[in-house]
Design an enzyme around this catalytic site. Structure first.
Site, PDB file in Angstrom:
ATOM      1  N   GLY A 127       0.762  -1.286   0.042  1.00 36.92           N
ATOM      2  CA  GLY A 127      -0.086  -0.171  -0.230  1.00 36.92           C
ATOM      3  C   GLY A 127       0.869   1.306   0.093  1.00 36.92           C
ATOM      4  CB  VAL A 183       3.557   7.042   2.216  1.00 37.69           C
ATOM      5  CG1 VAL A 183       3.770   7.763   3.719  1.00 37.69           C
ATOM      6  CG2 VAL A 183       4.819   6.399   1.523  1.00 37.69           C
ATOM      7  CE  LYS A 231       3.243   0.254   3.354  1.00 39.59           C
ATOM      8  NZ  LYS A 231       2.900   1.644   3.677  1.00 39.59           N
ATOM      9  CB  SER A 232       2.443  -0.800   9.450  1.00 42.17           C
ATOM     10  OG  SER A 232       3.747  -0.645   8.651  1.00 42.17           O
ATOM     11  CG  HIS A 249       5.581   0.995  13.279  1.00 48.29           C
ATOM     12  ND1 HIS A 249       4.381   0.399  13.017  1.00 48.29           N
ATOM     13  CD2 HIS A 249       5.773   2.046  12.473  1.00 48.29           C
ATOM     14  CE1 HIS A 249       4.187   0.887  12.000  1.00 48.29           C
ATOM     15  NE2 HIS A 249       4.822   1.988  11.558  1.00 48.29           N
ATOM     16  CD  GLU A 259      14.967  -2.419  15.910  1.00 45.35           C
ATOM     17  OE1 GLU A 259      14.770  -1.816  14.740  1.00 45.35           O
ATOM     18  OE2 GLU A 259      14.013  -2.500  16.585  1.00 45.35           O
TER      19      GLU A 259
END
Length: 188
Positions: A9, A11, A15-16, A55, A70
């Site tokens: 998707g 910005v 989506k996240s 997040h 990470e």
């Protein structure tokens, strides 16, 4: 056999949030042993730093424990994760590829293309190995291919690589979603 889910998707499309919700839902419903979050975003400016912190805070405040890996500064692949009985959410493929382009920009053109190709081959091999396990993998990426071609060769090279990678991922995915304005469209 693993289940691979691709989510793309624009910005700020949601989506996240959708991917995190879906990952937690699958983790609980299917009683999985681990919930991984692979983060590849780099805080290149204040806005991105705030988004990354948001997040991280969302995962910290979650009732479900996330194991975060990470890979921002060193885009080496998280090969030590076993997807068996796990849910893995990787957010996002777009920034991982951007990181690859950034760390290879000092190389001569042919050497750079070969190095980028090595990363992509390793990524594909990793996905294939994950797919053979009994895990669930959610891959998040940005949809940048709707934009007109750029006047910059590097931007068009990036778009081509990302488009080819998206096609490859969707081919091997069990589900594919596109987000727009927090609305979900399932394509596969």
């Amino acid at each position: 056999m693993a289940k691979v889910i691709f989510i793309t998707g624009g910005v700020r499309s949601g989506k996240s949030a959708f991917a995190e919700y879906y990952a937690k839902q699958l983790y609980q419903e299917l009683e999985r042993s681990s919930l991984y979050y692979i983060a590849s975003g780099v805080a290149v400016d204040e806005e991105m730093e705030m988004r990354i912190r948001r997040h991280q805070k969302d995962r910290e405040n979650s009732a479900i424990k996330w194991s975060t890996i990470e890979i921002q500064d060193d885009p080496k692949l998280p090969e030590n994760i076993s997807p068996k009985q796990s849910v893995i959410l990787w957010d996002c493929i777009t920034t991982w590829l951007s990181n690859i382009l950034y760390i290879t920009e000092h190389l001569e053109a042919n050497a750079r293309m070969l190095e980028i190709e090595k990363y992509l081959v390793k990524l594909k091999k990793l996905f294939i190995s994950w797919k053979k396990n009994d895990g669930i993998i959610l891959l998040v990426s940005n949809e940048i291919l709707d934009e007109p071609a750029s006047s910059y060769a590097e931007a068009n090279y990036y778009r081509r690589l990302l488009g080819e990678l998206h096609q490859w991922i969707v081919h091997y995915s069990d589900e594919a979603y596109e987000m727009d304005y927090s609305k979900v469209e399932r394509w596969k």
